[in-house]
Design a protein around this motif. Structure first.
Motif, PDB file in Angstrom:
ATOM      1  N   TYR A 104      -7.779 -23.716   7.824  1.00 11.17           N
ATOM      2  CA  TYR A 104      -6.631 -22.829   7.665  1.00 11.17           C
ATOM      3  C   TYR A 104      -5.919 -23.017   6.317  1.00 11.17           C
ATOM      4  N   ASN A 105      -6.340 -24.001   5.555  1.00  6.89           N
ATOM      5  CA  ASN A 105      -5.751 -24.248   4.236  1.00  6.89           C
ATOM      6  C   ASN A 105      -4.237 -24.366   4.295  1.00  6.89           C
ATOM      7  N   SER A 106      -3.742 -25.058   5.303  1.00  7.14           N
ATOM      8  CA  SER A 106      -2.317 -25.345   5.399  1.00  7.14           C
ATOM      9  C   SER A 106      -1.895 -26.194   4.184  1.00  7.14           C
ATOM     10  N   PRO A 107      -0.681 -26.020   3.673  1.00 10.49           N
ATOM     11  CA  PRO A 107       0.430 -25.273   4.263  1.00 10.49           C
ATOM     12  C   PRO A 107       0.561 -23.825   3.820  1.00 10.49           C
ATOM     13  N   GLY A 108      -0.233 -23.367   2.861  1.00  7.01           N
ATOM     14  CA  GLY A 108      -0.078 -21.999   2.383  1.00  7.01           C
ATOM     15  C   GLY A 108      -0.902 -20.991   3.147  1.00  7.01           C
ATOM     16  N   GLY A 109      -2.186 -21.345   3.325  1.00  6.88           N
ATOM     17  CA  GLY A 109      -3.079 -20.522   4.115  1.00  6.88           C
ATOM     18  C   GLY A 109      -3.420 -19.182   3.507  1.00  6.88           C
ATOM     19  N   GLU A 110      -4.265 -18.440   4.209  1.00  5.13           N
ATOM     20  CA  GLU A 110      -4.596 -17.044   3.915  1.00  5.13           C
ATOM     21  C   GLU A 110      -4.281 -16.227   5.160  1.00  5.13           C
ATOM     22  N   SER A 111      -3.652 -15.076   4.964  1.00  6.75           N
ATOM     23  CA  SER A 111      -3.154 -14.323   6.119  1.00  6.75           C
ATOM     24  C   SER A 111      -3.471 -12.847   6.012  1.00  6.75           C
ATOM     25  N   GLU A 112      -3.604 -12.228   7.186  1.00  9.36           N
ATOM     26  CA  GLU A 112      -3.614 -10.774   7.285  1.00  9.36           C
ATOM     27  C   GLU A 112      -2.199 -10.327   7.648  1.00  9.36           C
ATOM     28  N   LEU A 113      -1.688  -9.363   6.889  1.00  9.64           N
ATOM     29  CA  LEU A 113      -0.308  -8.915   7.062  1.00  9.64           C
ATOM     30  C   LEU A 113      -0.278  -7.425   7.395  1.00  9.64           C
ATOM     31  N   ARG A 114       0.746  -7.028   8.128  1.00  7.45           N
ATOM     32  CA  ARG A 114       0.993  -5.617   8.397  1.00  7.45           C
ATOM     33  C   ARG A 114       2.406  -5.264   7.934  1.00  7.45           C
ATOM     34  N   PHE A 115       2.520  -4.113   7.280  1.00  6.03           N
ATOM     35  CA  PHE A 115       3.812  -3.615   6.812  1.00  6.03           C
ATOM     36  C   PHE A 115       4.108  -2.324   7.582  1.00  6.03           C
ATOM     37  N   ASP A 116       5.101  -2.379   8.457  1.00  4.39           N
ATOM     38  CA  ASP A 116       5.471  -1.235   9.299  1.00  4.39           C
ATOM     39  C   ASP A 116       6.864  -0.753   8.913  1.00  4.39           C
ATOM     40  N   ASN A 117       6.921   0.355   8.158  1.00  4.93           N
ATOM     41  CA  ASN A 117       8.206   0.921   7.735  1.00  4.93           C
ATOM     42  C   ASN A 117       9.118  -0.144   7.123  1.00  4.93           C
ATOM     43  N   VAL A 118       8.522  -0.941   6.258  1.00  2.00           N
ATOM     44  CA  VAL A 118       9.274  -1.996   5.570  1.00  2.00           C
ATOM     45  C   VAL A 118      10.119  -1.333   4.480  1.00  2.00           C
ATOM     46  N   ARG A 119      11.401  -1.547   4.531  1.00  2.00           N
ATOM     47  CA  ARG A 119      12.330  -0.869   3.631  1.00  2.00           C
ATOM     48  C   ARG A 119      12.944  -1.876   2.652  1.00  2.00           C
ATOM     49  N   VAL A 120      12.764  -1.614   1.348  1.00  3.69           N
ATOM     50  CA  VAL A 120      13.375  -2.456   0.310  1.00  3.69           C
ATOM     51  C   VAL A 120      14.041  -1.552  -0.717  1.00  3.69           C
ATOM     52  N   PRO A 121      15.086  -2.035  -1.392  1.00  4.00           N
ATOM     53  CA  PRO A 121      15.794  -1.189  -2.364  1.00  4.00           C
ATOM     54  C   PRO A 121      14.922  -0.839  -3.566  1.00  4.00           C
ATOM     55  N   LYS A 122      15.207   0.324  -4.175  1.00  2.00           N
ATOM     56  CA  LYS A 122      14.423   0.776  -5.313  1.00  2.00           C
ATOM     57  C   LYS A 122      14.471  -0.195  -6.483  1.00  2.00           C
ATOM     58  N   GLU A 123      15.526  -0.966  -6.574  1.00  2.00           N
ATOM     59  CA  GLU A 123      15.649  -1.935  -7.670  1.00  2.00           C
ATOM     60  C   GLU A 123      14.587  -3.031  -7.582  1.00  2.00           C
ATOM     61  N   ASN A 124      13.869  -3.114  -6.450  1.00  2.00           N
ATOM     62  CA  ASN A 124      12.812  -4.108  -6.301  1.00  2.00           C
ATOM     63  C   ASN A 124      11.499  -3.683  -6.949  1.00  2.00           C
ATOM     64  N   LEU A 125      11.378  -2.414  -7.352  1.00  2.00           N
ATOM     65  CA  LEU A 125      10.156  -1.962  -8.017  1.00  2.00           C
ATOM     66  C   LEU A 125      10.048  -2.628  -9.384  1.00  2.00           C
ATOM     67  N   ILE A 126       8.854  -3.096  -9.712  1.00  2.00           N
ATOM     68  CA  ILE A 126       8.643  -3.788 -10.983  1.00  2.00           C
ATOM     69  C   ILE A 126       8.166  -2.791 -12.037  1.00  2.00           C
ATOM     70  N   LEU A 127       8.884  -2.703 -13.125  1.00  2.00           N
ATOM     71  CA  LEU A 127       8.534  -1.944 -14.329  1.00  2.00           C
ATOM     72  C   LEU A 127       8.668  -0.435 -14.166  1.00  2.00           C
ATOM     73  N   GLY A 128       8.226   0.125 -13.050  1.00  2.00           N
ATOM     74  CA  GLY A 128       8.335   1.561 -12.830  1.00  2.00           C
ATOM     75  C   GLY A 128       7.166   2.078 -12.013  1.00  2.00           C
ATOM     76  N   GLU A 129       7.325   3.301 -11.477  1.00  6.74           N
ATOM     77  CA  GLU A 129       6.262   3.893 -10.678  1.00  6.74           C
ATOM     78  C   GLU A 129       5.025   4.152 -11.538  1.00  6.74           C
ATOM     79  N   GLY A 130       3.853   3.903 -10.934  1.00  2.33           N
ATOM     80  CA  GLY A 130       2.593   4.156 -11.616  1.00  2.33           C
ATOM     81  C   GLY A 130       2.191   3.094 -12.613  1.00  2.33           C
ATOM     82  N   ARG A 131       2.916   1.962 -12.654  1.00  2.00           N
ATOM     83  CA  ARG A 131       2.631   0.907 -13.642  1.00  2.00           C
ATOM     84  C   ARG A 131       1.882  -0.272 -13.013  1.00  2.00           C
ATOM     85  N   GLY A 132       1.374  -0.080 -11.794  1.00  2.00           N
ATOM     86  CA  GLY A 132       0.753  -1.191 -11.067  1.00  2.00           C
ATOM     87  C   GLY A 132      -0.446  -1.788 -11.761  1.00  2.00           C
ATOM     88  N   PHE A 133      -1.311  -0.930 -12.353  1.00  2.00           N
ATOM     89  CA  PHE A 133      -2.508  -1.460 -13.007  1.00  2.00           C
ATOM     90  C   PHE A 133      -2.152  -2.192 -14.294  1.00  2.00           C
TER      91      PHE A 133
END
Length: 408
Positions: free
Chosen positions: A222-251
């Motif tokens: 399990y590679n504790s204490p950090g491990g590797e996990s499968e995550l699900r995001f269900d209608n997770v809401r965060v403020p727009k100020e959390n976006l890094i750099l701007g939309e479309g800049r992910g690559f």
């Protein structure tokens, strides 16, 4: 090319070696015993914070952060950091002691390079101080994520927020008790040009709607204490100020993050291969079979010799790649970065395999770190892109380059 370390690097190497001798190697077994005890799963080894305090007090802190980040950085180039990271690789968990462990290193570089002042204040400062940990949330189970344009998690604007929906897996570090922040990559515009659809956003670990589907094992661990996990995001809401750099800049962000991260993996792999080689040499010199030292067997000597050659070749290629990154930038050095990402983990796995064979049954046990080096580097052959992707892109690049040169 000058093969001698500068006075600054030589002094740092001496300090790191002394620290490893005094504090890391003596605690190596205690660390592994703790994290492999199921009753301690997802708990940090109790001695970690004391060692971090010692490293920080000696100035052995955030050494990975590139020199162009000014006061945030200790001022090392990639070339100067390479032999230091190699030493960290000899005991993989030691990187955390010096605040130089993945995925935090890449995430700190993202925030240092692309983060807003508010994002840097809230998340980069505590990461640089080693007060919190982080995770990079990119890979998805339903698509071939080695082609990141396939990623489907949605990051949709809604008023002052973004709403996030989707699944991720193989998220390293998500279970660490100090993991407070995720950097998540997904689509903000499904109709934009292919490489302008994706963005990256900061999601606090405890945001409602973030669920750990399961903890994934790697070769049964399990590679504790950090491990590797499968995550699900269900209608997770965060403020727009959390976006890094701007939309479309992910690559753009991903490429800025992955260049240094790939070479850091390679530096550490070389440290593991070097240590496996040293273990092998000591073992064959002390072991007698059929009335003869293993070290006197020609085939064993060839294994040691080949391993030495392969470690040296990979080390020199890593140093060349690091130097090219410093001189010309990550984009211009992409061929060498790809080459060493193909070469180093496979080399470390091969050298570890020979060392395992020289140890016999002991080699596959946890009595030495060699078996862990073998499995770790098999895993690293997939991290930050599988080697087939690097080879495909490298081959394409070199074919075009050599055809254009048209030399006789």
């Amino acid at each position: 090319m000058n093969f001698e370390h500068s006075d600054k690097v030589a002094a740092l190497l001496a300090k790191v070696e002394a620290f490893m001798d005094a504090h890391i190697y003596p605690n190596e077994q205690a660390y592994y015993d703790f994290v492999h005890d199921q009753s301690n799963r997802w708990q940090e080894w109790p001695g970690m914070e004391a060692l971090k305090d010692k490293a920080r007090a000696e100035g052995l802190w955030n050494l990975f952060l590139p020199h162009e980040y000014g006061d945030l950085s200790p001022g090392l180039t990639n070339l100067e950091y390479a032999p230091i990271a190699e030493l960290f690789g000899r005991v993989p968990w030691s990187s955390q002691v010096f605040n130089c462990s993945a995925p935090d290193t890449g995430n700190m570089e993202v925030l240092a390079k692309f983060g807003s002042p508010q994002q840097q204040e809230k998340w980069l400062k505590p990461l640089l101080a080693g007060e919190i940990r982080s995770a990079y949330v990119m890979t998805e189970p339903q698509v071939a994520s080695s082609d990141a344009t396939n990623l489907e998690l949605s990051i949709i604007p809604d008023g002052d927020d973004y709403v996030i929906n989707g699944r991720k897996w193989w998220i390293s570090g998500a279970m660490h008790p100090r993991c407070d922040i995720f950097i998540v990559m997904g689509k903000t515009d499904f109709n934009a040009p292919r490489h302008a659809q994706h963005s990256q956003i900061l999601v606090p670990r405890d945001t409602p709607g973030v669920t750990v589907v399961r903890n994934q094992t790697v070769f049964g661990s399990y590679n504790s204490p950090g491990g590797e996990s499968e995550l699900r995001f269900d209608n997770v809401r965060v403020p727009k100020e959390n976006l890094i750099l701007g939309e479309g800049r992910g690559f753009e962000i991903a490429q800025g993050r992955l260049g240094p991260g790939r070479i850091h993996h390679c530096m550490r792999s070389i440290g593991q291969a070097q240590r496996a080689l040293e273990y092998m040499a000591r073992r064959v010199d002390s072991r007698v079979a059929f009335g003869k030292k293993l070290a006197d067997q020609s085939s064993i000597r060839q294994d040691v010799a080949r391993s030495f050659c392969e470690v040296e070749m990979a080390r020199l290629l890593t140093l060349k790649a690091a130097d090219a990154m410093d001189r010309y930038g990550n984009k211009q050095a992409k061929d060498l970065i790809a080459a060493i990402k193909v070469v180093a983990p496979t080399m470390a796995q091969t050298v570890s395999d020979r060392a395992i064979q020289a140890h016999g049954g002991m080699g596959v046990s946890d009595d030495t770190p060699i078996a862990y080096f073998f499995t770790l580097n098999r895993y690293v052959r997939l991290t930050d892109g599988p080697e087939e992707v690097h080879m495909s892109q490298l081959g394409k690049q070199k074919i075009a380059e050599y055809v254009a040169a048209n030399r006789r």
